[in-house]
Motif scaffolding. Structure first.
Motif, PDB file in Angstrom:
ATOM      1  N   SER A 228      34.723   6.602  55.833  1.00  0.00           N
ATOM      2  CA  SER A 228      34.729   8.124  56.204  1.00  0.00           C
ATOM      3  C   SER A 228      36.045   9.117  55.906  1.00  0.00           C
ATOM      4  O   SER A 228      36.097   9.991  55.302  1.00  0.00           O
ATOM      5  CB  SER A 228      33.980   8.535  57.092  1.00  0.00           C
ATOM      6  OG  SER A 228      34.750   8.414  58.375  1.00  0.00           O
TER       7      SER A 228
ATOM      8  N   VAL B  51      37.220  11.710  52.800  1.00  0.00           N
ATOM      9  CA  VAL B  51      37.326  12.893  52.837  1.00  0.00           C
ATOM     10  C   VAL B  51      38.659  13.301  52.479  1.00  0.00           C
ATOM     11  O   VAL B  51      38.972  14.475  52.308  1.00  0.00           O
ATOM     12  CB  VAL B  51      36.954  13.194  54.519  1.00  0.00           C
ATOM     13  CG1 VAL B  51      37.128  14.917  54.925  1.00  0.00           C
ATOM     14  CG2 VAL B  51      35.234  13.347  54.800  1.00  0.00           C
TER      15      VAL B  51
ATOM     16  N   SER C  43      39.478  14.076  49.189  1.00  0.00           N
ATOM     17  CA  SER C  43      38.964  15.361  48.712  1.00  0.00           C
ATOM     18  C   SER C  43      39.926  16.274  48.634  1.00  0.00           C
ATOM     19  O   SER C  43      40.072  17.583  48.078  1.00  0.00           O
ATOM     20  CB  SER C  43      37.802  15.746  49.408  1.00  0.00           C
ATOM     21  OG  SER C  43      38.151  16.364  50.633  1.00  0.00           O
TER      22      SER C  43
ATOM     23  N   PHE D 138      30.603   8.919  50.457  1.00  0.00           N
ATOM     24  CA  PHE D 138      30.768   8.809  51.926  1.00  0.00           C
ATOM     25  C   PHE D 138      30.070   7.376  52.437  1.00  0.00           C
ATOM     26  O   PHE D 138      29.047   7.338  52.377  1.00  0.00           O
ATOM     27  CB  PHE D 138      30.403  10.064  52.375  1.00  0.00           C
ATOM     28  CG  PHE D 138      30.747  10.171  53.917  1.00  0.00           C
ATOM     29  CD1 PHE D 138      31.856  11.074  54.359  1.00  0.00           C
ATOM     30  CD2 PHE D 138      29.798   9.733  54.934  1.00  0.00           C
ATOM     31  CE1 PHE D 138      31.967  11.281  55.634  1.00  0.00           C
ATOM     32  CE2 PHE D 138      30.139   9.591  56.342  1.00  0.00           C
ATOM     33  CZ  PHE D 138      31.171  10.610  56.880  1.00  0.00           C
TER      34      PHE D 138
END
Ligand SMILES: [Fe+2]
Length: 333
Positions: A29, A33, A36, A24
């Motif tokens: 960012s 994310v 994921s 991160f």
């Protein structure tokens, strides 16, 4: 040369124990994310959640959200949930005042300018409207300015839709729906389910609706107050019109000249749904329709799309608007 424990302890290089995942950072960012969620089995869920992540991160970066503001947001959302129960849905109200309810409604009910436009259902269609005869008076509490409502339901080519069902409901002259005032208003006050005649026409007696405030005694009301917004909705009559073989429409009829017509707290107003409610001063006509003279009147024609000509329920946001051939002025959908 083999590493000794002492050498490792003093090694300042990044540990290389990850399996290819990116760490991160502020700059990346959203990408980190979003990645994921790459193994989400449902592709639509993956699309929605990763898009949400990207927009949320962009928002936080845009305003450089402080920790105090983030905490306040969490508290606000917590209280919004705590305010909600079987009869009060504060999250829907939040969606309404942010214009999200109206945007979802509009995206999912595009008309291409060829049929009556839809608007929000609202929270007060929680009881079934009683079937009533054409011409019946739905105003059971004797309050308000008498009004004759007339209209005609047709298909896209102007063909009358005999037997179409016209479900209507509205607030009383004090700005409340019957379900908000049990024991005060008569049951099913200002509600009716009408069946259009052989020519698709419907008519009934009612009152001129009044503007009213959405519930503003919770977190959403505080948000409106903090942002100098009022909680009012312009005066309207709700309609759901259905006919076999056609797409139903959920919509409102708005009163032209209402003080809140340009600032509906939930953004439900569409230009095509605003009508004048002229005064009729004609004693003979008043007797004919069963109203005191003078009275107000409004005419609202409803056009339904055929089920087989319905536009797609939704389109990706990056699809360009398509020109509807034959529509007045080449309007776009
Ligand atoms: Fe309403």
């Amino acid at each position: 040369m083999p590493d000794s424990p002492r050498d490792t302890a003093h090694d300042s290089r990044p540990a290389r124990t990850r399996a290819g995942g990116e760490l991160f950072t502020e700059e990346r960012s959203a990408e980190v994310v979003a990645a994921s969620f790459a193994r989400t089995p449902d592709p639509r869920l993956e699309q929605v959640i990763t898009s949400l992540v990207r927009h949320l991160h962009a928002f936080v970066k845009d305003v450089e959200l402080t920790e105090e503001e983030w905490g306040a947001a969490i508290t606000f959302l917590t209280r919004t949930g705590q305010m909600s129960d079987d009869v009060r849905q504060e999250f829907i109200l939040l969606s309404d005042v942010l214009g999200v309810s109206m945007l979802v409604e509009t995206i999912n009910h595009r008309t291409g300018g060829t049929s009556t436009e839809s608007t929000v259902l609202g929270p007060f269609h929680m009881v079934e409207s009683p079937p009533r005869e054409l011409g019946e008076n739905i105003a059971l509490d004797g309050k308000g300015e008498p009004c004759l409502v007339t209209g005609r339901v047709t298909g896209p080519d102007g063909e009358p839709l005999a037997g179409a069902l016209v479900d209507v409901w509205q607030a009383n002259d004090d700005g409340f729906y019957d379900v908000q005032q049990p024991g005060v208003q008569p049951e099913r006050n200002l509600r009716g389910l009408f069946t259009a005649d052989g020519d698709g026409r419907f008519w009934f007696r009612s009152i001129v609706p009044r503007h009213y405030p959405i519930p503003d005694d919770g977190p959403v009301g505080e948000l409106l107050a903090a942002t100098a917004r009022h909680p009012n909705r312009p005066a309207h009559v709700h309609f759901i019109v259905t006919a076999p073989g056609h797409r139903p429409v959920t919509t409102h009829l708005f009163v032209a000249g209402d003080p809140y017509i340009d600032s509906d707290a939930v953004f439900g107003v569409k230009e095509s749904l605003i009508r004048d409610f002229p005064v009729v001063d004609d004693p003979a006509r008043a007797v004919e329709v069963g109203l005191p003279n003078p009275f107000r009147t409004v005419h609202f024609d409803v056009t339904l799309l055929r089920a087989d000509q319905a536009p797609p329920a939704a389109q990706p946001a990056d699809v360009q608007p398509t020109v509807v051939h034959g529509a007045p002025g080449g309007r776009v959908s």
